[in-house]
Design a protein around this motif. Structure first.
Motif, mmCIF file in Angstrom:
data_model
loop_
_atom_site.group_PDB
_atom_site.id
_atom_site.type_symbol
_atom_site.label_atom_id
_atom_site.label_comp_id
_atom_site.label_asym_id
_atom_site.label_seq_id
_atom_site.Cartn_x
_atom_site.Cartn_y
_atom_site.Cartn_z
ATOM 1 N N PHE B 165 46.364 35.727 47.848
ATOM 2 C CA PHE B 165 46.278 35.548 49.303
ATOM 3 C C PHE B 165 47.545 34.914 49.860
ATOM 4 C CE2 PHE B 165 41.882 36.682 49.132
ATOM 5 C CZ PHE B 165 41.631 37.164 50.395
ATOM 6 N N LEU B 168 49.900 37.612 50.353
ATOM 7 C CA LEU B 168 49.481 38.449 51.481
ATOM 8 C C LEU B 168 49.855 37.810 52.807
ATOM 9 C CD1 LEU B 168 45.852 39.526 50.506
ATOM 10 C CD2 LEU B 168 47.679 41.072 51.182
ATOM 11 N N ALA B 180 47.987 45.713 52.204
ATOM 12 C CA ALA B 180 47.302 44.422 52.372
ATOM 13 C C ALA B 180 45.790 44.599 52.266
ATOM 14 C CB ALA B 180 47.678 43.796 53.716
ATOM 15 N N VAL B 181 45.281 45.663 52.874
ATOM 16 C CA VAL B 181 43.842 45.947 52.816
ATOM 17 C C VAL B 181 43.427 46.219 51.372
ATOM 18 C CG1 VAL B 181 42.058 47.619 53.482
ATOM 19 C CG2 VAL B 181 43.670 46.766 55.200
ATOM 20 N N THR B 184 43.519 43.014 49.339
ATOM 21 C CA THR B 184 42.394 42.150 49.733
ATOM 22 C C THR B 184 41.112 42.588 49.030
ATOM 23 O OG1 THR B 184 43.372 41.789 51.909
ATOM 24 C CG2 THR B 184 41.010 41.346 51.708
ATOM 25 N N LEU B 185 40.842 43.892 49.074
ATOM 26 C CA LEU B 185 39.600 44.387 48.478
ATOM 27 C C LEU B 185 39.621 44.249 46.953
ATOM 28 C CD1 LEU B 185 38.878 47.528 50.690
ATOM 29 C CD2 LEU B 185 37.633 45.366 50.666
ATOM 30 N N ARG B 188 39.000 40.791 45.907
ATOM 31 C CA ARG B 188 37.570 40.477 46.056
ATOM 32 C C ARG B 188 36.762 41.084 44.909
ATOM 33 N NH1 ARG B 188 33.931 37.387 48.367
ATOM 34 N NH2 ARG B 188 31.933 38.380 48.620
ATOM 35 N N TYR B 189 37.081 42.294 44.471
ATOM 36 C CA TYR B 189 36.328 42.927 43.379
ATOM 37 C C TYR B 189 36.448 42.112 42.090
ATOM 38 C CZ TYR B 189 36.372 47.016 46.528
ATOM 39 O OH TYR B 189 36.245 47.849 47.614
#
Lengths: 226, 226
Positions: B165, B168, B180-181, B184-185, B188-189
């Motif tokens: 992060f 990012l 960036a998307v 981010t995902l 999270r995974y």
């Protein structure tokens, strides 16, 4: 003895309906907190998740206690095991509402979601809340037709989620990376919340019909085609 | 009769260990596919998730069957119910590995993750794989000390997640919004994958000690302080 048993089963079902009500309310308030940058409301959603977790643990304990004391078989066993799963789904919905509220708190006093995306996020939040309200109704009424509606409602959330992504990935995006990250995560939280609500409804279909939701729909369509 | 019962219980435990192995392998291969932009490998991870789901459903059916036929109480009942939850955790790990593979597939022939973030993502992937391998070991050995290690391993993943992060959100980020998307995902995974592995280990602690992991650690610390 069996009457006391069914009373306990009903009370577990009532607990699940209450959880659905609480997580729906939490997601509704989290969405408002997110769009209005309302710190107090965000804090209240975050704090209230503990109550949802308590309810979840209480339901789990009661369901396991029921298994131990009454040793149900067949349909009754399926109902108790399915209740455990529904409780886990709803507990997770509570976590996701808390996650949305935490994004609101993190960006306060700014709003995490840019104004042009407010209508999409508002609609996702409202749909998510309606989905879990419907899931609660399905738990209490065991209405299979209503349960099957949730998949269509979920398609609407997925469409909004794609719309959110099309904004994010548009060359004209001008809100920077931090906002893109927030919007990506928030979109995922709503989507997962809706998935869990759908999962609750599918479990009711399985309970009532003994078939998984997809099989049930296929069997219905086959019998209608004859 | 009881011997056949414990054999079945062991076979459910073996199934969980096998699931842990499969989802660990899936996440390892998904990470390679992501960093190498290897479409074939990504496709194989996506396809192999069906096998993990089948194993999950098979384990669920066997556990419920066992409840119905043997009507276990006390510890035995707790083992079966906990197995159901561990199976659900591991099935979800499989989904998350598939999600990582899908990001790899979506961006092929490009790599979704920029080169300067490869070391962090590689380490997250390796740690995630080690965590679930350790969870598998904990299932088979019921080793509480090993189980408690997973929380520290998870702290390491969380630290990497924060590092991701910080890249990012750095003003010097130059990889655009789409990347960036994706990052981010993907972050999270991995984080959720690790959470589920930790959850599996915590459930073993509860099985063995009858206390939730946090309570168990607190009680140990209190007795050491005396």
């Amino acid at each position: 003895m069996r009457d006391a048993y069914h009373e306990e089963l009903d009370s577990i079902s009532d607990g699940l309906v209450e959880m659905a009500r609480l997580v729906g309310s939490a997601m509704g308030r989290a969405t408002t907190a997110l769009l209005d940058a309302d710190l107090e409301l965000a804090e209240s959603v975050i704090a209230a998740d503990a109550k949802i977790n308590d309810l979840h643990h209480d339901l789990e304990n009661r369901a396991i206690d029921l298994l131990a004391r009454q040793q149900p078989v067949a349909t009754d066993l399926r109902i108790v095991v399915t209740s455990l799963r529904m409780s886990a789904d709803l507990e997770r919905c509570g976590d996701l509402a808390r996650h949305v509220a935490k994004v609101a708190r993190l960006r306060y006093p700014a709003t995490a979601v840019p104004g042009d995306l407010h209508p999409i996020v508002l609609e996702m939040g409202q749909l998510a809340q309606r989905l879990v309200a419907k899931a609660g109704l399905v738990i209490s009424t065991k209405n299979v037709d209503k349960a099957l509606e949730l998949e269509q409602d979920d398609d609407a959330i997925d469409a909004l989620h794609r719309e959110l992504f099309s904004h994010l990935l548009d060359d004209r995006w001008q809100h920077g990376i931090e906002t893109a990250v927030d919007v990506t995560l928030v979109g995922r939280y709503y989507e997962r919340f809706a998935d869990h609500a759908v999962s609750v409804a599918k479990r009711v279909v399985f309970l009532v019909t003994g078939e998984h939701a997809a099989e049930f729909v296929a069997a219905q369509e086959a019998s209608q085609a004859q």
